[in-house]
Enzyme design. Structure first.
Site, PDB file in Angstrom:
ATOM      1  N   GLU A  20      32.389  52.628  34.262  1.00 46.27           N
ATOM      2  CA  GLU A  20      33.167  51.386  34.383  1.00 46.27           C
ATOM      3  C   GLU A  20      32.356  50.250  33.781  1.00 46.27           C
ATOM      4  O   GLU A  20      31.125  50.246  33.863  1.00 46.27           O
ATOM      5  CB  GLU A  20      33.471  51.086  35.859  1.00 46.27           C
ATOM      6  CG  GLU A  20      34.190  49.751  36.041  1.00 46.27           C
ATOM      7  CD  GLU A  20      34.778  49.520  37.422  1.00 46.27           C
ATOM      8  OE1 GLU A  20      34.320  50.174  38.383  1.00 46.27           O
ATOM      9  OE2 GLU A  20      35.694  48.683  37.541  1.00 46.27           O
TER      10      GLU A  20
ATOM     11  N   GLU B 283      42.153  53.530  43.397  1.00 46.95           N
ATOM     12  CA  GLU B 283      42.089  52.905  44.726  1.00 46.95           C
ATOM     13  C   GLU B 283      43.354  52.133  45.065  1.00 46.95           C
ATOM     14  O   GLU B 283      43.281  51.007  45.568  1.00 46.95           O
ATOM     15  CB  GLU B 283      40.840  52.015  44.838  1.00 46.95           C
ATOM     16  CG  GLU B 283      39.567  52.822  44.850  1.00 46.95           C
ATOM     17  CD  GLU B 283      38.356  52.112  45.424  1.00 46.95           C
ATOM     18  OE1 GLU B 283      38.406  50.889  45.615  1.00 46.95           O
ATOM     19  OE2 GLU B 283      37.347  52.789  45.680  1.00 46.95           O
TER      20      GLU B 283
HETATM   21  O1  AHR Z   1      32.222  51.574  41.665  1.00 49.93           O
HETATM   22  C1  AHR Z   1      32.472  50.239  41.964  1.00 49.93           C
HETATM   23  C2  AHR Z   1      33.879  50.012  42.501  1.00 49.93           C
HETATM   24  O2  AHR Z   1      34.042  50.672  43.708  1.00 49.93           O
HETATM   25  C3  AHR Z   1      34.989  50.578  41.661  1.00 49.93           C
HETATM   26  O3  AHR Z   1      35.366  49.716  40.643  1.00 49.93           O
HETATM   27  C4  AHR Z   1      36.099  50.743  42.630  1.00 49.93           C
HETATM   28  O4  AHR Z   1      36.980  51.778  42.298  1.00 49.93           O
HETATM   29  C5  AHR Z   1      35.390  50.955  43.955  1.00 49.93           C
HETATM   30  O5  AHR Z   1      35.864  50.103  44.919  1.00 49.93           O
END
Ligand code: AHR
Length: 662
Positions: free
Chosen positions: A48, A379
């Site tokens: 990410e 999520e």
């Molecule tokens: O990994 C960090 C964050 O944690 C991600 O963006 C999210 O999916 C989770 O809440």
């Protein structure tokens, strides 16, 4: 007579206690009982753009705000010298004709000499520069009229001294924009460098996409990725790479959701957006954090291919982040979102004659990227998610029945939200359910047998985001210490033992820049020049590079080993290499002597390899000054037939690998 009976009694006593000690201390591996296949996707990576993971991270661009599109157009830039008149440096906006990249900088010169007027770019927390390396500078410019203008490009160190540069001369272009590039070698190594551009000449020049890349990118691709960081990923031999997140998929609101179509094609046409992590944590503000999308979906697919990982893109499900605005798109307006998913599959896999397949081919990849997995939603929770997901599932399965869908079970591994989603997803026959757990190390130990209790039929599990938190979830005090890594190792033996249920897993987040992070702990830490794997990285690496093909039972007193006497274990065999691979984790402060008995094999190589990962103290970490304080160490150990005498060090994760002789 009396003497003899004492001897007999003693012998009996010795025999019994010795034999029972032997039974008690023997761990048995049943190498001929194949319990489940280990999926090639079992151990993967989650990427990410958080903690400066992409911009300022793996995307090797050194210029911050290269196209002046940040909220403050000159963020990252400084004007050098004193402009002669108001408006000599002015931001222009051509939104009507170019809404993707509206802004550019107009510079007006008045017979300036070198060193009188210029621009400085500070980079992403400065720039990491290497002595002797070639740097490629480029820009887009437009020069309506006038004489040639000279630009003196100069890298400077933290004290302001020059450490390499060159000169670039522009010519009149009329109304057209032109790209020009020039390269030079750096003359010194500097972790906190900056770039100056000094103007010389007369007239007016428009500037955009001012860029500087090192030449030593991954696979030496121009405009590519930082090689040291990608190498750390390649070394994991990951089964898949999930991208682009995480919460950035959802966005703070729907307008800021990740839209893959805006991340492909010519870089200067990719519309930048604010990064969701820019302002997410008031205690870790990063006002200069944007997603420029120089790294977009084409590059992610290419990266997956480079490192031999299955690509796993995650798309927005029509819902913005529920921690933020929780906006949802009305069901009757969901079509474009679903179409994005269908088009993505065509972009990845379609023939070069299809609309989206042609785009991929035009970008340099005529062949398919062989996409098999697709995530819908990150999520997301509640009935709003389920009703949207059902629409996606129907449309995707109708057109592409072989694509496996990854679906969200929310933010937590238990509780009402989880139970609701888990129930609904299983009713929908979801292919793969994505579970997330950011929990204390104790939770990982207590839940090492979580998946032993799971339904063996129906939906499979993707442990899509997990990391032990030494303090509490996302606390700034969290450490990537040995306590967290060993707890994850213990938990991972449970995932491996249940490889018929758990088909994928990934630690999260992946990267963090030491001067630009928002969330900790993270698997790999970097500064502008260096990168290192945490103990958690090495735990992941030991599992993924010692995967095996089939799970076999490993038992102590006929029971699975999931916490009794602080031991955790799993075992696989590798049919390709004919090896038995046993993983044993000791989470206690005591050394444990055990006999390992490998049953169900004809013969074993008399030597095995024992790899030990351990810290002296649970608080131990790796760091820039000692990046391998905790790292796997190999040693050769002897076998007695099918037995190995193991001394399992305190606080250690052990991998034993031995060849079967047929
Ligand atoms: O990994 C960090 C964050 O944690 C991600 O963006 C999210 O999916 C989770 O809440």
């Amino acid at each position: 007579m009396k003497k003899l009976s004492v001897v007999v009694i003693y012998c009996l006593y010795f025999f019994c206690t010795h034999a029972s000690a032997q039974i008690k201390n023997t761990i048995t591996v049943k190498a001929n009982q194949l319990v489940a296949s280990v999926q090639p996707t079992m151990w993967g990576i989650f990427f990410e753009d958080i903690n400066m993971g992409a911009d300022g991270g793996i995307y090797a661009e050194l210029i911050k705000n290269r196209s002046f599109e940040f909220y403050k157009p000159l963020m990252g830039w400084k004007i050098l010298g004193k402009p002669q008149t108001e408006g000599d440096f002015v931001i222009q906006n051509r939104n009507q004709s170019n809404s993707n990249n509206p802004r550019f900088l107009r510079v007006t010169l008045h017979n300036n000499i070198k060193g009188s007027i210029g621009l400085n770019n500070e980079g992403f927390r400065s720039m990491g520069i290497k002595n002797g390396l070639r740097y490629d500078f480029s820009l887009m410019y437009r020069q309506p009229t006038g004489e040639n203008i000279k630009m003196h490009i100069e890298l400077i160190d933290a004290k302001g001294s020059g450490i390499g540069g060159t000169m670039l001369t522009t010519t009149a272009t009329g109304k057209d924009w032109k790209k020009q590039s020039v390269s030079f070698n750096a003359t010194s190594t500097e972790i906190k460098a900056k770039l100056n551009i000094w103007f010389e000449g007369n007239g007016m020049i428009d500037l955009d996409m001012i860029s500087l890349f090192p030449s030593d990118t991954w696979k030496n691709r121009a405009g590519g990725m930082r090689a040291d960081m990608i190498q750390l990923l390649a070394d994991l031999k990951p089964g898949f790479i999930r991208f682009p997140g995480g919460c950035i998929v959802e966005g703070h609101d729907l307008s800021l959701r990740y839209q893959w179509k805006k991340t492909i094609g010519p870089v200067e046409e990719r519309q930048l957006i604010i990064n969701r992590w820019n302002h997410e944590f008031a205690h870790r503000p990063t006002p200069d954090y944007f997603q420029t999308f120089g790294l977009g979906f084409f590059e992610y697919f290419q990266l997956a291919e480079d490192i031999g990982a299955e690509p796993l893109p995650i798309l927005n499900s029509g819902m913005a982040c529920q921690f933020n605005t929780a906006e949802v798109v009305p069901l009757d307006l969901l079509d474009p979102y679903v179409q994005d998913a269908l088009d993505l599959i065509e972009f990845a896999n379609g023939a070069a004659t299809t609309k989206w397949g042609k785009l991929r081919a035009d970008m340099g990849h005529p062949g398919s990227f062989n996409l098999k997995l697709l995530g819908v939603g990150n999520e997301n929770w509640g009935p709003q998610y389920i009703e949207r997901l059902q629409i996606f599932q129907k449309a995707i399965k109708e057109k592409y029945p072989d694509i496996k869908l990854v679906t969200s079970s929310g933010t937590d591994p238990n509780g009402e939200r989880f139970d609701y989603l888990n129930g609904e997803l299983r009713k929908m026959n979801a292919d793969i359910i994505d579970e997330h757990f950011y929990r204390r190390p104790e939770w990982f130990l207590e839940n090492a047998s979580r998946y032993d209790k799971y339904d063996r039929t129906g939906s499979k599990i993707f442990a899509g985001e997990y990391a032990a938190q030494s303090d509490k979830t996302a606390s700034v005090k969290n450490q990537n210490n040995w306590q967290t890594a060993i707890a994850e190792a213990a938990f991972m033996t449970g995932m491996e033992r249940n490889a018929d249920v758990v088909v994928m897993s990934s630690y999260a987040p992946l990267f963090a820049h030491i001067d630009g992070w928002q969330w900790t702990p993270d698997m790999i830490w970097v500064d502008n020049l260096h990168s290192f794997g945490t103990p958690n990285y090495f735990t992941q690496k030991l599992f993924s590079t010692n995967k095996g093909t089939h799970v076999v039972p490993v038992l102590w007193n006929n029971e699975i080993i999931a916490g009794k006497d602080s031991l955790y274990a799993s075992a696989t065999i590798d049919k390709n290499t004919d090896e038995v691979i046993i993983k044993v984790v000791n989470t206690s402060a005591e050394l444990k002597d055990r006999e390992l008995f490998i049953d169900g094999v004809k013969k074993l190589n008399p030597k095995a390899v024992l790899t030990v990962l351990k810290g002296e103290q649970l608080q131990d970490t790796n760091s820039f000054s000692n990046p391998i304080a905790i790292q796997p160490i190999d040693q050769s150990i002897g076998l007695k037939g099918k037995k190995i005498l193991l001394s399992i060090s305190p606080y250690s994760f052990n991998v034993i690998k031995v060849k079967m002789i047929r």
